[in-house]
Design a protein around this motif. Structure first.
Motif, short mmCIF file in Angstrom:
data_model
loop_
_atom_site.label_atom_id
_atom_site.label_comp_id
_atom_site.label_asym_id
_atom_site.label_seq_id
_atom_site.Cartn_x
_atom_site.Cartn_y
_atom_site.Cartn_z
N VAL A 102 87.07 58.63 67.52
CA VAL A 102 85.76 58.28 68.08
C VAL A 102 84.69 58.52 67.02
CG1 VAL A 102 84.10 58.74 69.93
CG2 VAL A 102 86.56 58.90 70.39
N LEU A 103 84.01 57.45 66.62
CA LEU A 103 83.02 57.52 65.55
C LEU A 103 81.60 57.57 66.09
CD1 LEU A 103 84.20 54.98 62.80
CD2 LEU A 103 84.37 57.47 62.77
N GLY A 112 71.46 60.90 71.55
CA GLY A 112 72.05 61.20 72.85
C GLY A 112 73.04 60.16 73.32
N ASP A 113 72.78 58.89 73.04
CA ASP A 113 73.68 57.83 73.48
C ASP A 113 75.02 57.94 72.77
OD1 ASP A 113 74.45 55.60 74.96
OD2 ASP A 113 73.52 54.16 73.60
N SER A 114 74.97 58.09 71.46
CA SER A 114 76.20 58.21 70.68
C SER A 114 77.00 59.44 71.09
CB SER A 114 75.85 58.29 69.19
OG SER A 114 77.00 58.52 68.41
N LEU A 115 76.32 60.58 71.24
CA LEU A 115 77.01 61.83 71.52
C LEU A 115 77.45 61.94 72.98
CD1 LEU A 115 74.76 64.18 69.39
CD2 LEU A 115 77.06 63.35 68.83
N GLY A 116 76.61 61.47 73.89
CA GLY A 116 77.00 61.52 75.30
C GLY A 116 78.22 60.66 75.58
N GLU A 153 91.66 63.28 76.70
CA GLU A 153 92.41 64.43 77.20
C GLU A 153 93.12 64.08 78.51
OE1 GLU A 153 89.51 67.95 75.38
OE2 GLU A 153 89.48 67.49 77.52
N VAL A 154 92.42 63.38 79.39
CA VAL A 154 93.00 62.99 80.67
C VAL A 154 94.25 62.13 80.46
CG1 VAL A 154 92.62 61.60 82.75
CG2 VAL A 154 90.82 63.14 81.94
N LEU A 155 94.21 61.28 79.44
CA LEU A 155 95.32 60.37 79.17
C LEU A 155 96.33 60.94 78.18
CD1 LEU A 155 93.28 57.04 78.89
CD2 LEU A 155 94.65 57.82 80.82
N ASN A 156 96.17 62.24 77.85
CA ASN A 156 97.08 62.91 76.93
C ASN A 156 97.14 62.23 75.56
OD1 ASN A 156 97.97 64.98 78.75
ND2 ASN A 156 99.17 63.40 79.80
N LYS A 157 95.98 61.83 75.07
CA LYS A 157 95.87 61.23 73.75
C LYS A 157 95.36 62.28 72.75
CE LYS A 157 96.75 57.05 75.32
NZ LYS A 157 97.99 56.30 74.96
N ASP A 158 95.82 62.18 71.52
CA ASP A 158 95.16 62.93 70.46
C ASP A 158 93.79 62.32 70.24
OD1 ASP A 158 97.46 64.44 70.12
OD2 ASP A 158 98.24 63.16 68.53
N VAL A 159 92.82 63.13 69.87
CA VAL A 159 91.48 62.59 69.67
C VAL A 159 90.80 63.28 68.49
CG1 VAL A 159 90.45 64.20 71.34
CG2 VAL A 159 89.27 62.06 70.78
N ILE A 160 90.15 62.47 67.67
CA ILE A 160 89.31 62.95 66.57
C ILE A 160 87.92 62.40 66.84
CG2 ILE A 160 88.86 62.89 64.09
CD1 ILE A 160 91.88 62.32 63.71
N TRP A 161 86.93 63.29 66.89
CA TRP A 161 85.55 62.88 67.13
C TRP A 161 84.74 63.31 65.92
CZ3 TRP A 161 81.94 65.49 71.29
CH2 TRP A 161 80.77 64.75 71.41
N ARG A 221 84.44 70.04 69.30
CA ARG A 221 85.47 69.24 68.65
C ARG A 221 84.87 68.25 67.64
NH1 ARG A 221 90.35 67.76 72.67
NH2 ARG A 221 91.16 67.21 70.62
N TYR A 222 83.57 68.07 67.71
CA TYR A 222 82.92 67.14 66.79
C TYR A 222 82.96 67.68 65.37
CZ TYR A 222 79.32 64.24 64.59
OH TYR A 222 78.63 63.40 63.75
#
Length: 330
Positions: A20-21, A28-32, A42-50, A68-69
């Motif tokens: 997620v870039l 606020g729009d980008s971060l929210g 997380e709900v879908l059990n995916k790895d995530v990089i923010w 996590r950002y």
């Protein structure tokens, strides 16, 4: 399911990792929206990089998953990834973060509401009429049949509220209010508490910087243009950070008779210009002179000259536009 929603859903579900870039100087729009997507991963059990190229303003520290950002100069794209670019109008400093053997072929999902978006993604979901990317992601969730969790509701509400100027900017529609109402209900959110977190939780350094900016603000073109210049010395004197200028330019547009407000901030490559306008002035038209962009009422650009020189260029170009269009005639 309508396109491009079906393609986005397939891309998100098939990927092992979501990258997620956030754009530079994240708002606020980008971060929210990023916060909401981190929770969904997380709900879908995916790895995530923010991640993004710049730090998060302190006012958004209460968003879910903010720890996590990561501020990165580059990010190695994992195998089987999908890149979700949020509120990013064109390829540039943010997408240049992507490196590694998988970066050339990675699938980019471009979700945005800028009218000048270049549709650089393999899949592009661009809605200029939307008040915010949050409004688009809300629609996306509905298309997918995804239940919105409270943490996602918080992120999307913050994104929606901040990008619409808390429902006072011209991009606000009945749809914006309807989505906000649903997010408040689903997340059991307290709008007053959220407003306080964002706008009434300012460090004293920010107030000192704003005070200096108000003193330095200048009116030009018969009072129809307000320009303010802030140098690195101003920030040092106030002990302020560059993030402390968020929302400042909007204050100059509130001055009587001002049609265009421009905040010029010295940075490492010259000057960053933030532009806000009232009808009929087009902020995006002004920003394009220096290869910038944005929205009709809010745009920005980088000028590779010192602040004072940038001011003179701004006065010249906007003066020419005003003269040509007759904006100085009362």
């Amino acid at each position: 399911m309508r396109e491009p929603f079906a393609s986005i859903r397939e891309a998100l579900l098939n990927a092992r990792c979501w990258l997620v870039l956030a754009h530079e100087k994240p708002d606020g729009d980008s971060l929210g929206c990023g916060s909401a997507l981190v929770r969904r991963a997380e709900v879908l059990n995916k790895d995530v990089i923010w991640c993004g190229p710049d730090e998060i303003p302190e006012m958004y520290a209460f968003l879910y998953g903010i720890e996590r950002y990561e501020v990165l100069e580059s990010v190695e794209v994992p195998k089987d990834s999908v890149v979700v670019a949020i509120d990013i109008a064109s390829l540039g400093r943010t997408t240049e973060l992507l490196v590694g053997e998988n970066s050339e072929d990675v699938l980019i999902v471009n979700i945005d509401h800028h009218g000048d978006n270049t549709c650089y993604g393999a899949i592009n979901l661009v809605r200029e009429e939307a008040s915010s990317v949050a409004e688009i992601i809300w629609l996306m969730y509905n298309e997918f049949g995804w239940e919105v969790f409270s943490e996602e509701a918080l992120g999307l509400y913050v994104a929606l509220a901040t990008d619409s100027g808390h429902f006072r900017f011209s991009n606000t529609s009945s749809q914006t209010h309807a989505v906000a109402a649903e997010l408040l209900r689903i997340g059991e959110l307290d709008p007053q508490k959220i407003f306080t977190q964002i706008y009434e939780n300012r460090p004293i350094r920010k107030m000192r910087l704003w005070g200096k900016a108000f003193i330095k603000a200048e009116l030009h073109l018969s009072g129809r243009l307000c320009v303010c210049c802030l140098t690195n010395g101003d920030f040092e004197e106030c002990g302020a950070k560059k993030e402390d200028t968020e929302h400042l330019v909007n204050e100059f547009l509130s001055i009587k008779d001002v049609m265009t407000a421009v905040l010029l901030v010295e940075d490492e490559n010259g000057t960053k210009a933030s532009i806000r306008t009232r009808e009929p002035v087009d902020a995006r038209e002004i920003a394009r002179i220096w290869s910038g962009g944005g929205h009709v009422r809010a745009a920005g650009c980088r000028m590779e000259v010192p602040v004072e020189e940038a001011k003179e260029l701004i006065l010249k170009e906007i003066g020419a536009i005003y003269a040509e269009r007759g904006y100085l005639i009362k």
